[in-house]
Enzyme design. Structure first.
Site, mmCIF file in Angstrom:
data_model
loop_
_atom_site.group_PDB
_atom_site.id
_atom_site.type_symbol
_atom_site.label_atom_id
_atom_site.label_comp_id
_atom_site.label_asym_id
_atom_site.label_seq_id
_atom_site.Cartn_x
_atom_site.Cartn_y
_atom_site.Cartn_z
ATOM 1 N N TYR A 97 30.874 -10.686 62.101
ATOM 2 C CA TYR A 97 30.270 -9.949 60.983
ATOM 3 C C TYR A 97 29.076 -10.658 60.355
ATOM 4 O O TYR A 97 28.208 -10.034 59.738
ATOM 5 C CB TYR A 97 31.332 -9.611 59.921
ATOM 6 C CG TYR A 97 31.666 -10.761 58.995
ATOM 7 C CD1 TYR A 97 32.694 -11.659 59.306
ATOM 8 C CD2 TYR A 97 30.948 -10.965 57.827
ATOM 9 C CE1 TYR A 97 32.984 -12.717 58.462
ATOM 10 C CE2 TYR A 97 31.240 -12.017 56.980
ATOM 11 C CZ TYR A 97 32.251 -12.895 57.299
ATOM 12 O OH TYR A 97 32.525 -13.941 56.478
ATOM 13 N N HIS B 231 11.021 -19.628 73.144
ATOM 14 C CA HIS B 231 10.404 -20.409 72.069
ATOM 15 C C HIS B 231 11.422 -20.924 71.043
ATOM 16 O O HIS B 231 11.703 -22.123 71.016
ATOM 17 C CB HIS B 231 9.320 -19.542 71.408
ATOM 18 C CG HIS B 231 8.479 -20.271 70.423
ATOM 19 N ND1 HIS B 231 7.175 -19.921 70.152
ATOM 20 C CD2 HIS B 231 8.752 -21.309 69.600
ATOM 21 C CE1 HIS B 231 6.689 -20.749 69.232
ATOM 22 N NE2 HIS B 231 7.628 -21.593 68.882
ATOM 23 N N HIS C 244 13.115 -24.785 66.728
ATOM 24 C CA HIS C 244 13.479 -24.660 68.144
ATOM 25 C C HIS C 244 14.906 -25.183 68.325
ATOM 26 O O HIS C 244 15.163 -25.981 69.216
ATOM 27 C CB HIS C 244 12.534 -25.476 69.028
ATOM 28 C CG HIS C 244 11.093 -25.083 68.918
ATOM 29 N ND1 HIS C 244 10.098 -25.761 69.582
ATOM 30 C CD2 HIS C 244 10.480 -24.074 68.247
ATOM 31 C CE1 HIS C 244 8.921 -25.196 69.311
ATOM 32 N NE2 HIS C 244 9.133 -24.175 68.491
ATOM 33 N N TYR D 270 26.094 -9.718 48.402
ATOM 34 C CA TYR D 270 26.971 -10.849 48.655
ATOM 35 C C TYR D 270 26.428 -12.157 48.074
ATOM 36 O O TYR D 270 25.252 -12.468 48.229
ATOM 37 C CB TYR D 270 27.135 -10.995 50.182
ATOM 38 C CG TYR D 270 27.809 -12.243 50.660
ATOM 39 C CD1 TYR D 270 29.199 -12.369 50.627
ATOM 40 C CD2 TYR D 270 27.066 -13.299 51.187
ATOM 41 C CE1 TYR D 270 29.807 -13.515 51.092
ATOM 42 C CE2 TYR D 270 27.677 -14.446 51.657
ATOM 43 C CZ TYR D 270 29.051 -14.542 51.596
ATOM 44 O OH TYR D 270 29.652 -15.666 52.064
ATOM 45 N N GLU E 73 1.618 -22.734 63.847
ATOM 46 C CA GLU E 73 2.209 -21.393 63.756
ATOM 47 C C GLU E 73 1.938 -20.721 62.404
ATOM 48 O O GLU E 73 2.668 -19.823 62.001
ATOM 49 C CB GLU E 73 3.725 -21.454 64.003
ATOM 50 C CG GLU E 73 4.141 -21.927 65.369
ATOM 51 C CD GLU E 73 3.702 -21.017 66.517
ATOM 52 O OE1 GLU E 73 3.007 -20.007 66.272
ATOM 53 O OE2 GLU E 73 4.045 -21.340 67.654
ATOM 54 N N HIS F 263 10.921 -21.822 60.578
ATOM 55 C CA HIS F 263 10.906 -21.669 62.039
ATOM 56 C C HIS F 263 11.373 -22.969 62.686
ATOM 57 O O HIS F 263 11.039 -24.054 62.210
ATOM 58 C CB HIS F 263 9.479 -21.329 62.479
ATOM 59 C CG HIS F 263 9.223 -21.540 63.942
ATOM 60 N ND1 HIS F 263 9.899 -20.843 64.915
ATOM 61 C CD2 HIS F 263 8.376 -22.364 64.594
ATOM 62 C CE1 HIS F 263 9.468 -21.234 66.105
ATOM 63 N NE2 HIS F 263 8.546 -22.163 65.941
#
Ligand code: ZN
Length: 219
Positions: free
Chosen positions: A116, A158, A97, A211, A76, A95
């Site tokens: 939130y 995916h 799964h 934040y 990827e 990334h």
């Protein structure tokens, strides 16, 4: 190899291992990268994280897409490359799964502002990038479009993808996306989800820009 590069290679490996420890990675399906020079350093394809050495991490040039090193980059890698091209502010991409984020992605269900913390991804929803075959440029472009206005997205059929200024921030957001997905699935089991009004979410998104930052961190 300069010290800073070796350090970043180690940090990429450590972040990938942390994905396992946090329970969001399955086998070798996840991948991690960090921007470096005119490209990025990414986990290689097909090697378990526990066995990774700094030299196994692959450098990919952003302009040419050429990979440098003894290993092949994650399948990827183009998804990471397009994320960096689309978001010059991104310093790292992760990334995976993970179970609940992938479940929602499989059903093409974006995560609305039921909580939130959805604003942690940069807006009032976490969207689903349309399905494309794994490892293709088409998937990379679909994911990049979803990341134009968000720091994270789901990938249809995916998984999920997150970026951040640093490896720690990209990983923390990826973990948060999985947490929100799990909460959202739970909320849906209790009935129609109640959504936070748009004006309040706009306020929260604004608050998130500052934040958790210490005074010395300006960006
Ligand atoms: Zn994947």
């Amino acid at each position: 190899m300069q010290d800073s590069e070796l350090e970043l290679r180690r940090a990429v490996i450590e972040t990938a291992r942390e994905m396992n420890r946090r329970g969001i990675n399955v086998n070798k399906s996840g991948n991690v990268s960090a921007r470096f020079g005119a490209g990025f350093l990414i986990t290689p394809t097909g090697i378990p994280y526990e066995r990774l050495e700094p030299a196994d991490v692959v450098y990919v040039d952003l302009e040419t897409g050429a990979a440098h090193g003894p290993r092949l980059p994650s399948s990827e890698w183009e998804m990471h490359a397009e994320a960096y091209r689309t978001r010059p502010d991104a310093g790292a991409v992760a990334h995976c799964h993970s179970c609940f984020a992938t479940a929602l992605a499989c059903q093409n269900m974006p995560i609305p502002a039921f909580h939130y913390m959805v604003a942690a991804a940069g807006g009032d929803s976490i969207e689903v990038a349309p399905y494309e075959t794994f490892g293709t440029r088409a998937l990379a472009l679909a994911a990049a479009r979803a990341l134009e206005k968000r720091n994270a997205c789901l990938l249809e059929h995916h998984g999920s993808l997150a970026l951040g200024a640093t490896l720690d921030k990209a990983l923390a957001l990826l973990v948060e996306v999985e947490n929100l997905a799990r909460q959202y699935v739970t909320v849906r089991s209790l009935g129609e989800p109640r959504i936070i009004p748009a004006d309040e979410m706009a306020r929260v998104v604004e608050k998130f820009r500052t934040y958790g930052r210490q005074p010395e961190e300006k960006k």
